[in-house]
Design an enzyme around this catalytic site. Structure first.
Site, PDB file in Angstrom:
ATOM      1  N   LYS A  28       0.549  -8.766  12.599  1.00 28.30           N
ATOM      2  CA  LYS A  28      -0.457  -7.769  12.218  1.00 28.30           C
ATOM      3  C   LYS A  28      -1.749  -8.128  12.935  1.00 28.30           C
ATOM      4  CE  LYS A  28      -2.748  -5.541   8.337  1.00 28.30           C
ATOM      5  NZ  LYS A  28      -2.829  -5.291   6.913  1.00 28.30           N
TER       6      LYS A  28
ATOM      7  N   THR B 150       1.639  -4.585   4.085  1.00 28.35           N
ATOM      8  CA  THR B 150       1.511  -4.947   5.500  1.00 28.35           C
ATOM      9  C   THR B 150       0.991  -6.364   5.705  1.00 28.35           C
ATOM     10  OG1 THR B 150      -0.695  -3.958   5.562  1.00 28.35           O
ATOM     11  CG2 THR B 150       1.156  -2.599   6.312  1.00 28.35           C
ATOM     12  N   ASP B 151       0.181  -6.843   4.757  1.00 23.90           N
ATOM     13  CA  ASP B 151      -0.312  -8.216   4.912  1.00 23.90           C
ATOM     14  C   ASP B 151       0.857  -9.164   4.773  1.00 23.90           C
ATOM     15  OD1 ASP B 151      -3.646  -8.217   3.399  1.00 23.90           O
ATOM     16  OD2 ASP B 151      -2.779  -7.119   5.079  1.00 23.90           O
TER      17      ASP B 151
ATOM     18  N   THR C 208       0.829  -1.201   0.000  1.00 31.08           N
ATOM     19  CA  THR C 208       0.000   0.000   0.000  1.00 31.08           C
ATOM     20  C   THR C 208       0.863   1.250   0.000  1.00 31.08           C
ATOM     21  OG1 THR C 208      -1.740  -1.155   1.208  1.00 31.08           O
ATOM     22  CG2 THR C 208      -1.799   1.238   1.273  1.00 31.08           C
TER      23      THR C 208
END
Lengths: 375, 616
Positions: free
Chosen positions: A179, A100-101, A22
């Protein structure tokens, strides 16, 4: 897209490696959603002040993808690329931008693959896209760059917001982070460990965990061999252990099973009056069978916090006796990455077990402080 | 002033809050109902200037970013959630809110789009936590009939309300409350076909009434906002935001027209004098040393803060800052407004003011400044105090505003203050909208259009005739149409129109006067009022008892009205009881009438009594 002019200066040099996420998106008019496509220079345009405190000696982008599309092969490419830059004596540290995933999978993978790590490696991402004024990636980039250039923490760390405000980031040990929220800026939390450092928006670096490897001058090697035939399974009420037989049939060499609580798996033998428990739902035969066939069975927990145990309850001992290896306080994701690496670096089950239960990169914390829960 | 001669153009933009859950989440907030809940969270953020989709900086965004502010958001979890905090993506658009906008679009005879797309409009003054406001165009090309012809409705949109600003928290930090962020707004923009100030007021009133007639809008302070766009030939489009009192619109419009005319006149005069202001004429001199022994309070305070004093000269422009732009606004105060909006400076001082009287500067000090700057008789000087960097920026801004005179009227956004306005910020550029990538487009289906059609209320004239037919007086009928009570008024009277006047007076006047006495009658529910009116219909109570019964109910909520009437001697006298009373009372019929009403005002139906007297 705006490109930033890269200036040469006498400030500490770092390497920026952009891999997508992202933090590197544009609006995609094809699908109406966002799409990962920014070059490193474009990523930098979202944090132009970076060059006020670091010299960006190298910028590279071995691939541009989303966090969820990362693969074992991409980890290997990334580790090799990172080691190459870290071995430049002028480079003080590296910063990697990433989706981030599954970022915590990558941070664990790099931790194992970067042998004799002597300099800081920060992995940063963003939960909001860069097209908006509230973009959180800017602070993460700034703090990550400071971590890479100015800290003496020679670890792979995930550097992301420490709260919903833009006041500081945490550097989380790469093997002890997850996360924990789908969308919050401070989604990343240290699990079973304290964050290594708190990096304030004004640049101050505050060490919050005294246990880390310090910066040295040594060479970093990319030791990237990985066994790819490893899977993660979850056990749950009504789960059918035939799934494990299936994996064994498909020649999988290792399986992490996420049990409940202390590492429990259904066996039907947990209590004096088990009610209705169809014997076919006991995981014991499947585990015994797969271990006999040479498959490494590792046990972790669906509860991210705390430590598993092979002894407390009868069911746990039964699983241990069947050959399951209990993975201490490792996150299942980290145990998975570690097992991939361990199976490629060991010749016997015994050797693999020893490696799995040895603390190699901070992934096993033998002392869990009482106030390290839900940080 | 002949507006058409002047090439006058004026358009109105209305923003009205809708009375539904928020546009993109499940929260609800009506800032005018109840107490503001306790804050549960404080979040601190910085907003960045982002390059627009077309690769350009939005000038308004760059402007705000250059001020380098930090934003503090005050959150309470009763009225806002992770969506407002920019920690969760938006949920699907609130269908109830969309329906209201579709209904209004039908009422304005506009063309509803078959697919609507939510867009992000860049906002970085902090009032939108994510750095943008979500907005969605719904309909185009409608019309509104007025006394001066049809007004075009160019666009109707649905969008999110912004966060409410709290007073500037501290130096460099602005605080906002997130409670009202996300309330759905309907935005209606007219074409620039408004003819003059009175017409603008009429259009504003008509649009407001139309929206209120849907029964689905929020009421109270700030629930509706009006912005005017005004220009004259050779002038420029100026947006005046936040017009509060509709009655002041005609004067507000006149003042803006005057201001533009005066700016154009100023340009001519400057050109006649052949005064050219260019970048090369800008220079700033430090004059801190002149004030070592000053009597000026402002400068003394600056000295205590270790600040300096700087000055600049404007050649040939003496008298410029005294020019009246409109009543209560000189060009000098206009420039000061620019300086305060663009920089952290507190303000400026200039030689077109009476420096001795206003600031306590000494004659020798003024002479020293003039000498330092080598000031000629026709020249003007401007002073600023503060840190060096700030003063330099401030004087630069002041200089640039003066340079702009040569261009005439600058395009800008101003803030309405009564019938006047002050500079707020530069007019936003066009590079400021792009798709909301978190949401899919919305098809407007036949079902949605039918539901919207069914939501269209009766036209006001028809409603008014209905009310007059029910027996309402003209004055009360008008008042009811403008109020938010018409829906329940119609409910109460639908089956018994003969009590319409009593119901209307109770809802519109009795409740208000009781509130002044500290009695919160609005807490009574619709069914409570129904009970009360039923008692009247059943001839159990007389009209004058109604306010008293409401008071009693508020104090003893659990008791039904009939019991309250019984226990407090408020039951109406029956025909035979009245006859008895008449017999017992002495005097002429008029005297009896007056006496009985005086003593038993709350229990006597005056008409019934009159009829009995006459029957006798």
């Amino acid at each position: 897209m705006p490109k930033i002019e890269i200036r040469r200066s006498n400030l500490p040099s770092i390497a920026l490696i952009a891999t997508g996420g992202t933090i590197g998106t544009h609006v995609d008019y094809r699908t109406g959603a966002v799409f990962m496509s920014r070059s490193p220079e474009e990523v930098l345009s979202t944090a132009p002040e970076l060059q006020e405190f670091v010299n960006l000696k190298t910028l590279s982008s071995p691939f541009t993808t989303s966090g969820e599309d990362m693969s074992i092969q991409n980890w290997q490419i990334l580790a090799t690329e990172t080691a190459k830059h870290l071995n430049d004596p002028e480079i003080k540290g590296a910063i990697i931008t990433h989706g981030t995933d599954f970022l915590h999978f990558t941070s664990a993978a790099l931790s194992f693959m970067l042998k004799n790590l002597s300099k800081p490696v920060a992995i940063v991402g963003a939960q909001r896209s860069p097209d908006r004024g509230s973009f959180d990636g800017t602070l993460n980039l700034n703090c990550g760059a400071r971590f890479a250039a100015y800290s003496d923490i020679a670890e792979v760390a995930v550097v992301m917001h420490g709260s919903s405000s833009d006041d500081f980031c945490y550097a989380h040990r790469g093997t002890k982070v997850k996360k924990m929220h789908t969308s919050r800026r401070d989604a990343f939390r240290s699990i079973n460990d304290r964050p290594l450092a708190k990096i304030h928006s004004n640049g101050k670096i505050e060490i919050t965990n005294p246990s880390y490897s310090k910066r040295t001058g040594g060479a970093v090697a990319a030791d990237t061999s990985m066994e790819t035939q490893v899977a993660i399974l979850k056990a749950f009420p009504g789960s059918d252990p035939k799934i494990l037989d299936f994996l064994v049939e498909k020649k999988y060499r290792g399986v992490i099973i996420e049990g409940s609580g202390l590492g429990h798996l259904p066996t039907g033998q947990g209590g004096a009056n088990p009610g209705v428990f169809d014997k076919k739902f006991s995981w014991l035969p499947a585990i015994k069978d797969s271990v006999e066939k040479g498959v490494f069975i590792a046990i972790a927990s669906q509860s991210p916090y705390g430590r598993v145990s092979p002894t407390i309850y009868r069911n746990l001992r039964l699983v241990k006796d069947a050959g399951g290896v209990f993975c201490e306080d490792m996150l299942p994701e980290v145990a998975y990455v570690k097992l991939c690496w361990v199976l490629a670096h060991s010749k016997s089950h015994e050797e693999a077990t020893k490696l799995m239960l040895t603390n190699l990169r901070g992934e096993i914390n033998s002392r869990l402080a009482d106030d390290e829960f839900l940080l | 002033m002949d507006y058409s001669d002047l090439g006058f153009k004026c358009g109105l933009e209305v923003h009205q809050r809708l009375n539904t859950k928020k546009l993109f989440c499940e929260c609800h907030c009506d800032p005018n109902r109840g107490e503001a809940p306790e804050a549960t969270q404080k979040i601190r953020r910085k907003l960045r200037a982002v390059v627009g989709e077309l690769g350009k900086y939005d000038p308004a965004a760059a402007f705000e970013a250059s001020k380098g502010k930090n934003y503090l958001y005050i959150v309470d979890d009763e009225t806002s959630c992770a969506v407002e905090a920019d920690e969760e993506p938006p949920h699907k658009m609130n269908p109830e809110a969309l329906k209201i906008v579709l209904t209004a679009s039908k009422m304005l005879d506009s063309k509803i789009l078959d697919t609507i797309f939510v867009m992000r409009k860049t906002v970085i003054d902090g009032s939108a936590v994510s750095g943008f406001q979500r907005t969605c165009l719904v309909a185009l090309d409608g019309t509104l009939p007025t006394s001066k012809g049809q007004i075009g409705i160019s666009t109707i949109a649905i969008e999110e309300e912004s966060a409410g600003i709290l007073e500037a928290h501290s130096e460099g930090e602005v605080a906002y409350r997130l409670d009202r962020l996300g309330i759905p707004l309907i935005e209606i923009a007219t074409t620039p076909s408004i003819k003059d100030g009175a017409h603008a007021m009429e259009v504003a009133e008509k649009l407001g009434q139309l929206l209120r007639s849907t029964g689905k809008v929020q009421r109270g302070l700030g629930s509706i906002r009006q912005d005017l766009n005004i220009s004259i030939a050779r002038g420029a489009r100026v947006e005046i935001k936040g017009v509060q009192d509709l009655k002041l619109i005609p004067k507000l419009v006149e003042n803006e027209v005057r201001r533009q005319i005066n700016l154009l006149k100023l340009r001519e005069r400057i050109n006649e004098k052949h005064i050219l202001l260019g970048e090369e004429h800008f220079s700033v001199k430090e004059i801190t040393q002149t004030f070592s022994n000053t009597g000026c309070r402002l400068i003394k305070e600056a000295q205590k803060r270790n600040e300096k004093v700087f000055a600049m000269k404007l050649i040939g422009l003496s008298g410029l800052f005294k020019e009246q732009m409109m009543p209560s606004l000189t060009f000098g105060s206009e420039v000061a407004g620019y300086v305060r909006s663009h920089t952290p400076a507190r303000g400026i001082i200039h030689s077109d003011e009476n420096l001795e009287e206003k600031y306590g500067l000494g004659v020798s000090e003024i002479n020293a400044i003039e000498s330092e700057l080598n000031l000629g008789d026709a020249d003007l000087f401007v002073i600023c105090m503060g840190p060096e960097r700030v003063c330099h920026s401030a004087l630069k801004v002041a200089f640039e505003r003066c340079m702009q005179i040569q261009k005439g009227v600058p395009e800008e956004t101003r803030k309405a203050e009564g019938e006047f306005s002050v500079f707020l910020r530069p007019l936003p550029g066009s590079a400021r909208m792009y798709p909301e990538t978190d949401l899919a487009p919305i098809r407007i289906t036949e079902d949605m259009l039918t539901a919207a059609e069914n939501g269209v209320p009766e036209p006001l004239e028809k409603k008014k005739s209905k009310y007059l037919g029910w027996g309402l007086s003209e004055q009360i009928a008008e008042k009811m149409l403008r109020s938010s009570d018409w829906e329940r008024f119609e409910q109460f009277c639908a089956n018994n129109p003969k009590i319409s006047q009593i119901v209307a007076v109770t809802l519109l006047e009795t409740i208000v006067s009781l509130r002044r006495e500290g009695i919160r009658a609005e807490l009574l529910s619709d069914s409570d009022f129904q009970q009360l009116f039923d008692l009247y219909l059943d001839s159990k109570i007389a009209k004058p008892a109604i306010p008293e019964l409401i008071k009693l109910k508020c104090a003893n909520y659990s008791l039904p009205f009939i019991k309250l009437a019984e226990e407090n001697s408020l039951l109406k006298f029956s025909g035979s009881e009245l006859k008895q009373l008449l017999l017992k009372t002495e005097g002429s019929p008029e005297k009896k009438f007056a006496e009985i009403l005086k003593t038993h005002r709350l229990r006597v139906d005056a008409l019934q009594l009159r009829q009995l007297l006459e029957g006798k």
